[in-house]
Write an enzyme that holds these catalytic residues in place. Structure first.
Site, short mmCIF file in Angstrom:
data_model
loop_
_atom_site.label_atom_id
_atom_site.label_comp_id
_atom_site.label_asym_id
_atom_site.label_seq_id
_atom_site.Cartn_x
_atom_site.Cartn_y
_atom_site.Cartn_z
N TYR A 112 -4.72 1.54 15.75
CA TYR A 112 -3.49 1.58 16.54
C TYR A 112 -3.71 1.36 18.03
O TYR A 112 -2.93 0.69 18.68
CB TYR A 112 -2.79 2.93 16.37
CG TYR A 112 -2.17 3.14 15.01
CD1 TYR A 112 -0.84 2.75 14.77
CD2 TYR A 112 -2.88 3.71 13.96
CE1 TYR A 112 -0.26 2.93 13.53
CE2 TYR A 112 -2.29 3.89 12.71
CZ TYR A 112 -1.00 3.50 12.50
OH TYR A 112 -0.42 3.66 11.27
N ASN A 170 -7.70 1.77 9.66
CA ASN A 170 -6.43 2.02 10.35
C ASN A 170 -6.70 1.87 11.84
O ASN A 170 -7.64 2.49 12.37
CB ASN A 170 -5.90 3.42 10.07
CG ASN A 170 -5.30 3.54 8.66
OD1 ASN A 170 -5.30 2.56 7.90
ND2 ASN A 170 -4.81 4.72 8.32
N ARG A 213 0.85 -1.18 0.00
CA ARG A 213 0.00 0.00 0.00
C ARG A 213 0.89 1.24 0.00
O ARG A 213 1.68 1.44 0.93
CB ARG A 213 -0.91 0.01 1.23
CG ARG A 213 -1.69 1.31 1.38
CD ARG A 213 -2.57 1.33 2.62
NE ARG A 213 -3.31 2.59 2.69
CZ ARG A 213 -3.22 3.47 3.70
NH1 ARG A 213 -2.46 3.23 4.75
NH2 ARG A 213 -3.92 4.59 3.67
N HIS A 221 -3.11 10.90 0.52
CA HIS A 221 -2.59 10.72 1.88
C HIS A 221 -2.01 12.07 2.33
O HIS A 221 -0.83 12.20 2.59
CB HIS A 221 -1.57 9.59 1.91
CG HIS A 221 -1.34 8.99 3.28
ND1 HIS A 221 -1.47 7.64 3.53
CD2 HIS A 221 -0.99 9.56 4.45
CE1 HIS A 221 -1.19 7.41 4.81
NE2 HIS A 221 -0.89 8.56 5.39
N GLU A 232 -3.64 -0.03 7.97
CA GLU A 232 -2.52 0.38 8.83
C GLU A 232 -2.69 -0.19 10.23
O GLU A 232 -3.81 -0.23 10.76
CB GLU A 232 -2.43 1.91 9.00
CG GLU A 232 -1.83 2.63 7.83
CD GLU A 232 -1.76 4.14 8.06
OE1 GLU A 232 -1.59 4.58 9.21
OE2 GLU A 232 -1.89 4.86 7.06
N GLU A 264 -7.65 8.50 6.17
CA GLU A 264 -7.95 9.15 7.44
C GLU A 264 -8.43 10.59 7.34
O GLU A 264 -7.77 11.51 7.87
CB GLU A 264 -6.72 9.13 8.36
CG GLU A 264 -6.31 7.77 8.84
CD GLU A 264 -5.19 7.84 9.89
OE1 GLU A 264 -4.76 8.94 10.25
OE2 GLU A 264 -4.76 6.77 10.32
C1 PNW Z 1 -1.68 7.52 10.60
N1 PNW Z 1 -3.44 9.89 16.39
O1 PNW Z 1 -1.89 8.75 11.22
C2 PNW Z 1 -1.28 7.91 9.19
O2 PNW Z 1 -2.12 7.37 8.20
C3 PNW Z 1 0.17 7.69 8.88
O3 PNW Z 1 0.55 8.54 7.82
C4 PNW Z 1 0.98 7.91 10.13
O4 PNW Z 1 2.37 7.90 9.87
C5 PNW Z 1 0.61 6.80 11.11
O5 PNW Z 1 -0.78 6.75 11.33
C6 PNW Z 1 1.31 6.91 12.45
O6 PNW Z 1 0.98 8.11 13.11
C7 PNW Z 1 -2.26 8.93 12.53
O7 PNW Z 1 -3.05 10.97 16.90
C8 PNW Z 1 -1.97 10.17 13.06
O8 PNW Z 1 -4.12 9.12 17.04
C9 PNW Z 1 -2.36 10.48 14.33
C10 PNW Z 1 -3.05 9.55 15.08
C11 PNW Z 1 -3.35 8.30 14.56
C12 PNW Z 1 -2.95 7.99 13.26
#
Ligand code: PNW
Length: 477
Positions: free
Chosen positions: A316, A314, A84, A129, A381, A174
Site C-alpha cells: 500500500y 500486499n 480473491r 483472513h 492487495e 498478513e
Molecule cells: C490489509 N497498516 O490490512 C488487510 O488485508 C485488509 O483486510 C484491509 O482491509 C486492507 O489492508 C486495508 O487496510 C492492513 O496499518 C491493515 O499499515 C493495516 C495496515 C496495512 C494493511
C-alpha cells in the site's frame, strides 16, 4: 533487441491474472446464520464496540452471504479473471475443530465457487483472513502452538471440499498485522495486551501452521488437485531518511517482512539473524531468562523452508526510516530500533497510515525479488481509501500510477509478478475503522437493507484495464 517499445512496458504480460479481493468478515455478514460459530471479530465488535471508531460491526456488512451473486456479477462486469476471497473458519467449523462440520457453510462456498467458475473467474481462496473461531481463542489463540495442528485440520476440510475446483490457495493473510492482536488491548482482535511476547509466539505458530498445511497438501492432495499454495505478507517500502540510515531500513524490512518471509522464502531459512540477535539481547537486558523470541529448531527450519508456490504480496505505502529506540518495554518496536515517518508531501488517503507513493512499489518488488531469489509474486492487495463518493479520482490515480510502477518492475527490472487483485471489490467493514474508510471500487449503500452496489469511476477504469490489458494512454505521461 531485448528492449520492448515504450508502450509495451505498460501492457500486462500474457498469463498475468487481473482481478479484485475481499475478506469474509469484512463483507459476508450472516454472522450467526445457518450454524456459523462465533469468531474473534464477532466477540470484539459485540463486547468492546468502543474499539471500533464508529462502533460498528460485520454482523451484516455487505451481506455477501446472501448477495454473493451480485459480487460475481460485478466481477464479471469488470472482466476480472480472478477473485480473491476468504473463507470464514467458523462458518465451516463452528467450534474451530474438524469434528463438527457445518454443511450450510460448505454449501455457501460451493455456490460461490461454482458461480465464479461458470463465469470464467478463477477463485483464489485465503484460508485465514483474521476471523479465528472464538473456541480456539479460548485456548489461547495463535499463542497456542497446537493451533498449527488445528489449522492443518481445517485446511484439510477445505482441500477435501473445494480443492477439486480451487487451484490457488493462500494460507494466511498478513500475519504481521494480526500478530498485533496479541500486542495491545486497543488493537486488532483478539486485542490482548502481551506485546513483545504473544506476538512472537503467534509468529512461530503461524509459520508452523503454514508449513503443516503446505506439506499436508503435498502428501495428500497435490498430485490429484494440482493447486498452488502461497502466503500473503504485508510489507512497506522503507526509504532511508538520509544515507546514514540504510541499515535502519534494512532492519525495518527484516523485522516486518523478514520475520515471515525469511523462514519460508530465503535460502537459509529461519528468522533473520538481526531479529534473533536483537530480541535475544533485549530479552536478556530486560531480565528474561528465556528469549521472548521462541526459536525454531533446525528440523523446523528445514520443514518451513521452501513451503511456497508463490509469494502473496500486499502493498500500500512507504515510510522513511531512521535509527531510534521507541515503544514500550518489551515490544517489537523497541526490539527493531527503527523509527519511521511519512513525508508530508506524499498525498494522503482516508487512512492515517496510507500515503500515495507509487515509486515505492517498484522498489519493494525489487527488494523482494533480490532477497528471495525472484519467486513468482502475486500482488494479492493494493488499494486506496477515501471517505466515499463515486467520483474517486484519487483512487483512479492510485491504481494507474501503482500499476505503472509494477509494470516497470516486470518489463524493465525482470521481477516475476504473476497476478494482481485490487483491494477491494466493494466498500466493506474496515476493521477498527468500521465503515468510515472506503476501499471499494464499487460503492455500497450500508443504509439500504438490500446493500446496492454502484460502480465508482475507479471500477470503470479497472474494467477498461482488465479488458485492454494495458494502462490507457491518457494515464501515460
Ligand atoms: C490489509 N497498516 O490490512 C488487510 O488485508 C485488509 O483486510 C484491509 O482491509 C486492507 O489492508 C486495508 O487496510 C492492513 O496499518 C491493515 O499499515 C493495516 C495496515 C496495512 C494493511
Amino acid at each position: 533487441t531485448g528492449f520492448a517499445a515504450a508502450q509495451d512496458n505498460f501492457t500486462f504480460p500474457d498469463g498475468f491474472l487481473l482481478g479484485a479481493a475481499t475478506a469474509s468478515y469484512q463483507i459476508e455478514g450472516g454472522w450467526d446464520a445457518d450454524g456459523k460459530g462465533v469468531n474473534i471479530w464477532d466477540t470484539l465488535t459485540h463486547e468492546r464496540p468502543y474499539l471500533v471508531v464508529d462502533g460498528s460491526n460485520g454482523d451484516v456488512a455487505d451481506d455477501s452471504y446472501h448477495l454473493y451473486m451480485e459480487d460475481v456479477k460485478l466481477l464479471k462486469d469488470m472482466g476480472a479473471q480472478v477473485y480473491r476471497f476468504s473463507i470464514s473458519w467458523a462458518r465451516i467449523l463452528p467450534e474451530g475443530h474438524d469434528y463438527k462440520i457445518n454443511q450450510a457453510g460448505i454449501d455457501y462456498y460451493n455456490k460461490l465457487i461454482n458461480a465464479l467458475l461458470e463465469n470464467k473467474i478463477e477463485p483464489m481462496v485465503t484460508m485465514y483472513h483474521w476471523d479465528l473461531p472464538q473456541k480456539l481463542q479460548d485456548l489461547g489463540g495463535w499463542t497456542n502452538r497446537e493451533l498449527a495442528i488445528y489449522a492443518e485440520n481445517y485446511a484439510r476440510v477445505l482441500f477435501k471440499n473445494f480443492g477439486d475446483r480451487v487451484k490457488l490457495w493462500i494460507t494466511f493473510n498478513e500475519p504481521l498485522t494480526f500478530m498485533d492482536g496479541y500486542a495491545s488491548d486497543t488493537g486488532m482482535a483478539p486485542s490482548i495486551n502481551t506485546p513483545g511476547i504473544g506476538d512472537y509466539l503467534t509468529a512461530r505458530t503461524v509459520l508452523i501452521a503454514h508449513a503443516n498445511i503446505y506439506r499436508m497438501y503435498e502428501r495428500e492432495f497435490k498430485q490429484q488437485q494440482q493447486g498452488k499454495i502461497g502466503i500473503t505478507l504485508l510489507s512497506f517500502w522503507c526509504e532511508p531518511l538520509t544515507p546514514n540510515y540504510v541499515e535502519a531500513c534494512e532492519r525495518y524490512q527484516q523485522f516486518h517482512l523478514g520475520t515471515y518471509a525469511h523462514p519460508i522464502f530465503s535460502e537459509q531459512g529461519d528468522y533473520p539473524s538481526v531479529v534473533k540477535e536483537r530480541v535475544d539481547a533485549n530479552s536478556k537486558a530486560e531480565g528474561f531468562t528465556t528469549s521472548r523470541l521462541p526459536k525454531l529448531t533446525s528440523e523446523e527450519v528445514n520443514y518451513i523452508k521452501g513451503t511456497y508456490d508463490f509469494f502473496g504480496m500486499n502493498f500500500y505505502t512507504a515510510f522513511m526510516g531512521l535509527n531510534g529506540v521507541v515503544g514500550g518495554t518489551p515490544s517489537r518496536e523497541r526490539d527493531m530500533g527503527t523509527i519511521v515517518l511519512q513525508d508530508p508531501n506524499w498525498p494522503e488517503s482516508a487512512s492515517s497510515w496510507l500515503r500515495v507513493v507509487p515509486w515505492a512499489f517498484r522498489k519493494q518488488l525489487n527488494w523482494i525479488a533480490n532477497e528471495y531469489g525472484n519467486p513468482p509474486i502475486f500482488v494479492t492487495e493494493n488499494g486506496f481509501s477515501d471517505y466515499g463518493g463515486l467520483n474517486d479520482t484519487n483512487r483512479v490515480l492510485y491504481y494507474t500510477e501503482y500499476m505503472k510502477e509494477m509494470l516497470k518492475a516486470i518489463h524493465i527490472d525482470g521481477v516475476n509478478v504473476v497476478g494482481y487483485t485490487a483491494w477491494s471489490l466493494i466498500d466493506n467493514f474496515e476493521w477498527l475503522r468500521g465503515y468510515t474508510e472506503k476501499f471499494g471500487v464499487y460503492e455500497v449503500n450500508f443504509n439500504d437493507p438490500s446493500r446496492p452496489r454502484t460502480p465508482k469511476e475507479s471500477a470503470k477504469v479497472l474494467t477498461e484495464i482488465f479488458n485492454t490489458r494495458k494502462i490507457p494512454d491518457r494515464f501515460l505521461d
